[in-house]
Design an enzyme around this catalytic site. Sequence first.
Site, PDB file in Angstrom:
ATOM      1  N   HIS A  55       1.336  -0.449  -0.012  1.00 19.89           N
ATOM      2  CA  HIS A  55      -0.066  -0.009   0.264  1.00 19.89           C
ATOM      3  C   HIS A  55       0.322   1.189   0.318  1.00 19.89           C
ATOM      4  O   HIS A  55       1.098   1.672   1.004  1.00 19.89           O
ATOM      5  CB  HIS A  55      -1.256   0.072   1.813  1.00 19.89           C
ATOM      6  N   PHE A  56       1.404   1.801  -1.075  1.00 16.00           N
ATOM      7  CA  PHE A  56       1.731   1.232  -2.016  1.00 16.00           C
ATOM      8  C   PHE A  56       2.895   0.950  -2.855  1.00 16.00           C
ATOM      9  O   PHE A  56       3.469   1.679  -1.935  1.00 16.00           O
ATOM     10  CB  PHE A  56       1.154   2.299  -3.065  1.00 16.00           C
TER      11      PHE A  56
END
Length: 159
Positions: A55-56
């Site tokens: 993420h991410f």
Amino acid sequence: MPDAKTMNESLGRALESLPHGVEFRFIDRLLALDPGMAGVGEYQVRGDEPFLRGHFPNQPLMPGVLLLEAAAQLAGTVAQSDPKVSPMPGLKLTAVRGAKILGTARPGEVIRLEARVIGRLGNLVHTHATASVNGMLVMEAELTLSGENPQPAGRAARR
């Protein structure tokens, strides 16, 4: 006002009354506590948290749902510290209302969490919580927590 050592001892006791394991706690420091009423805490996004890998990738961001979780943990800490009400076993987040996720935090940033108890009804605790980073509001929500009603001393649980 209590000193930092006393505050963090209070934080430790309050966190022990929540059902989360150490691996899933999102409060590092307790900055202020008005027992049973309000509190201020902090969580520093270290950058090595496992959830940041996905993420991410190459642009890690604290997930908005974990901002809500961090706020709920602070709200639970405040609720469980009330000197007039026994801590409730199994206190958990059970409702989110009016949530606004306006931003997030990156590794190295500190999230300032604030929670205030709005009301109580039986085993329900209604709270208002915010999260900010560098003075900017990144999350705001009303959170409801619920736990098991503690058994009065000397009474066996019904079966």
